[in-house]
Scaffold this motif. Structure first.
Motif, PDB file in Angstrom:
ATOM      1  N   GLU A   2       0.599  -7.047  -5.033  1.00 32.59           N
ATOM      2  CA  GLU A   2      -0.409  -6.109  -5.526  1.00 32.59           C
ATOM      3  C   GLU A   2      -0.110  -4.723  -4.974  1.00 32.59           C
ATOM      4  O   GLU A   2       0.110  -4.556  -3.766  1.00 32.59           O
ATOM      5  N   VAL A   3      -0.078  -3.728  -5.849  1.00 30.58           N
ATOM      6  CA  VAL A   3       0.182  -2.350  -5.436  1.00 30.58           C
ATOM      7  C   VAL A   3      -1.136  -1.596  -5.378  1.00 30.58           C
ATOM      8  O   VAL A   3      -1.895  -1.572  -6.347  1.00 30.58           O
ATOM      9  N   LYS A   4      -1.401  -0.984  -4.243  1.00 31.72           N
ATOM     10  CA  LYS A   4      -2.663  -0.278  -4.037  1.00 31.72           C
ATOM     11  C   LYS A   4      -2.387   1.076  -3.385  1.00 31.72           C
ATOM     12  O   LYS A   4      -1.628   1.173  -2.425  1.00 31.72           O
ATOM     13  N   GLN A  23       0.844  -1.194   0.000  1.00 33.30           N
ATOM     14  CA  GLN A  23       0.000   0.000   0.000  1.00 33.30           C
ATOM     15  C   GLN A  23       0.881   1.246   0.000  1.00 33.30           C
ATOM     16  O   GLN A  23       1.829   1.344   0.778  1.00 33.30           O
ATOM     17  N   ILE A  24       0.549   2.196  -0.864  1.00 32.50           N
ATOM     18  CA  ILE A  24       1.338   3.424  -0.931  1.00 32.50           C
ATOM     19  C   ILE A  24       0.481   4.627  -0.534  1.00 32.50           C
ATOM     20  O   ILE A  24      -0.714   4.665  -0.808  1.00 32.50           O
ATOM     21  N   ARG A  25       1.110   5.558   0.157  1.00 33.72           N
ATOM     22  CA  ARG A  25       0.406   6.787   0.530  1.00 33.72           C
ATOM     23  C   ARG A  25       0.204   7.621  -0.725  1.00 33.72           C
ATOM     24  O   ARG A  25       1.146   7.888  -1.459  1.00 33.72           O
ATOM     25  N   GLY A  26      -1.033   8.037  -0.951  1.00 38.23           N
ATOM     26  CA  GLY A  26      -1.419   8.624  -2.230  1.00 38.23           C
ATOM     27  C   GLY A  26      -0.593   9.799  -2.686  1.00 38.23           C
ATOM     28  O   GLY A  26      -0.357   9.967  -3.887  1.00 38.23           O
ATOM     29  N   ASP A  27      -0.113  10.630  -1.758  1.00 39.02           N
ATOM     30  CA  ASP A  27       0.628  11.819  -2.171  1.00 39.02           C
ATOM     31  C   ASP A  27       1.950  11.468  -2.843  1.00 39.02           C
ATOM     32  O   ASP A  27       2.514  12.280  -3.574  1.00 39.02           O
ATOM     33  N   LEU A  28       2.450  10.249  -2.625  1.00 41.32           N
ATOM     34  CA  LEU A  28       3.703   9.855  -3.258  1.00 41.32           C
ATOM     35  C   LEU A  28       3.552   9.662  -4.760  1.00 41.32           C
ATOM     36  O   LEU A  28       4.549   9.608  -5.481  1.00 41.32           O
ATOM     37  N   GLU A  29       2.310   9.555  -5.237  1.00 37.94           N
ATOM     38  CA  GLU A  29       2.111   9.378  -6.681  1.00 37.94           C
ATOM     39  C   GLU A  29       2.633  10.575  -7.461  1.00 37.94           C
ATOM     40  O   GLU A  29       3.035  10.445  -8.616  1.00 37.94           O
ATOM     41  N   SER A  30       2.632  11.757  -6.834  1.00 38.80           N
ATOM     42  CA  SER A  30       3.138  12.944  -7.520  1.00 38.80           C
ATOM     43  C   SER A  30       4.662  12.914  -7.638  1.00 38.80           C
ATOM     44  O   SER A  30       5.246  13.707  -8.356  1.00 38.80           O
ATOM     45  N   TYR A  31       5.308  12.000  -6.928  1.00 36.29           N
ATOM     46  CA  TYR A  31       6.758  11.840  -7.007  1.00 36.29           C
ATOM     47  C   TYR A  31       7.082  10.401  -7.401  1.00 36.29           C
ATOM     48  O   TYR A  31       7.898   9.738  -6.779  1.00 36.29           O
ATOM     49  N   PHE A  32       6.372   9.919  -8.438  1.00 38.52           N
ATOM     50  CA  PHE A  32       6.655   8.621  -9.060  1.00 38.52           C
ATOM     51  C   PHE A  32       6.380   7.434  -8.135  1.00 38.52           C
ATOM     52  O   PHE A  32       6.894   6.342  -8.351  1.00 38.52           O
ATOM     53  N   GLY A  33       5.547   7.646  -7.111  1.00 40.55           N
ATOM     54  CA  GLY A  33       5.322   6.603  -6.120  1.00 40.55           C
ATOM     55  C   GLY A  33       4.788   5.308  -6.691  1.00 40.55           C
ATOM     56  O   GLY A  33       5.238   4.218  -6.332  1.00 40.55           O
ATOM     57  N   LYS A  34       3.809   5.412  -7.589  1.00 40.12           N
ATOM     58  CA  LYS A  34       3.205   4.208  -8.152  1.00 40.12           C
ATOM     59  C   LYS A  34       4.215   3.465  -9.028  1.00 40.12           C
ATOM     60  O   LYS A  34       4.299   2.238  -9.003  1.00 40.12           O
ATOM     61  N   GLU A  35       4.979   4.215  -9.811  1.00 46.56           N
ATOM     62  CA  GLU A  35       5.968   3.586 -10.676  1.00 46.56           C
ATOM     63  C   GLU A  35       7.078   2.908  -9.857  1.00 46.56           C
ATOM     64  O   GLU A  35       7.519   1.805 -10.184  1.00 46.56           O
TER      65      GLU A  35
END
Length: 314
Positions: A192-194, A162-174
């Motif tokens: 699974e990445v959520k 599980q990733i904290r959503g704000d990290l998506e703006s700094y390539f978190g999902k990738e």
């Protein structure tokens, strides 16, 4: 409240060592600061995505105007709930620590302008930082990871990251997906990445029972932390046990004792040694897998000058 213009004027009464170099700064909201900068409408901005970073790297003039900064010395890292299997198994955590290819993440995902590989919590330049000395502990080593996984005795088919959503703006999902793919390849565990909104993620992470014990459902997560003030006590106390106000379930008395002893010391050299001992212990325990130190990039027009604009200055 959505301001259309914020103007900050230098204080003429400021002490000499705090006098601003700029007389006035005007901040305006724009849909795309990068394009506005290219059009000469802004003197300063920061790139917000990989395409803009590529544009900077491929343009000699923009490259000369780009300055990586320390920001708030933010480190992005993976973490485990060490009170629950399989993450209560040290060798399993060690195995996972050797499957994170930080160099590839920085080279292909964030690009070197925006991050550097992290092998410890305290970023280069932060007081007591000792990352180079700790680099080998969580190094990328697939063969060692396979060996440790076999020795752990853990048998698991699937994990949820599980990733904290704000990290998506700094390539978190990738970044999280790249790590998930590495774990899938060796030792063959599906991950699974959520993503969850920051508010919900933190509420879950900090959830406690009536008697104060951790009650989080985030067993394997990706998060970041940056300084509030420039002292190792600020960063390292975040990793104290949850019973002492820390954000995670890792609870190590030796670590806590080192922090308690170092905190009030006035001998900086000895204090630094204790903090470095504590960080080494934390890295060895692999409750946290350090990923990247962020180096946010500033674009400044070349006519903005002064001593603070020199490389290495803040």
């Amino acid at each position: 409240f959505s301001p259309t213009r914020i103007e900050v004027v230098a204080n003429p009464k400021a002490a000499d060592d705090f006098k601003p170099y700029l007389e006035r700064m005007i901040a305006i909201p724009v849909p795309d600061g990068f394009q506005a900068y290219l059009a000469g409408q802004l003197d300063h901005t920061s790139p917000s995505n990989a395409a803009q970073v590529d544009a900077i790297l491929n343009d000699p003039q923009l490259s000369a105007e780009a300055t990586p900064d320390v920001g708030d010395f933010r480190t992005d890292y993976f973490f485990f709930d060490v009170t629950k299997p399989p993450f209560d198994n040290l060798k399993f955590r060690q195995a996972l620590s050797h499957l994170l290819d930080r160099d590839s993440i920085v080279k292909f995902i964030t690009k070197p302008l925006l991050a550097r590989p992290a092998y410890s919590f305290l970023a280069p330049g932060f007081p007591a930082a000792n990352g180079e000395a700790l680099k080998e502990i969580q190094r990328y080593d697939v063969e060692l990871a396979k060996q440790l996984y076999a020795e752990s005795g853990v048998k698991v088919d699937k994990l949820l990251l599980q990733i904290r959503g704000d990290l998506e703006s700094y390539f978190g999902k990738e970044i999280a997906q790249a790590y998930a793919d590495s774990i899938k390849q060796n030792p063959g565990i599906e991950v699974e990445v959520k993503s969850a909104p920051m508010k919900d993620f933190m509420a879950d992470l900090l959830k406690r029972t009536a008697d104060g014990k951790p009650d989080t459902t985030i067993d394997f997560g990706y998060i970041s932390y940056g300084m509030d003030y420039l002292d190792p006590s600020n960063m390292l106390t975040v990793m104290k046990g949850s019973d002492l106000g820390g954000r995670h379930t890792w609870n190590n008395k030796e670590y806590q004792d080192l922090l308690a002893k170092a905190g009030p010391m006035t001998n900086i050299e000895e204090r630094t040694k204790l903090y470095q001992q504590a960080e080494k212990l934390m890295v060895e325990e692999c409750a946290f897998i350090w990923c990247i130190h962020r180096t946010p990039v500033n674009l400044w027009k070349p006519y903005i000058k002064g001593a603070p604009m020199e490389p290495g200055k803040i």
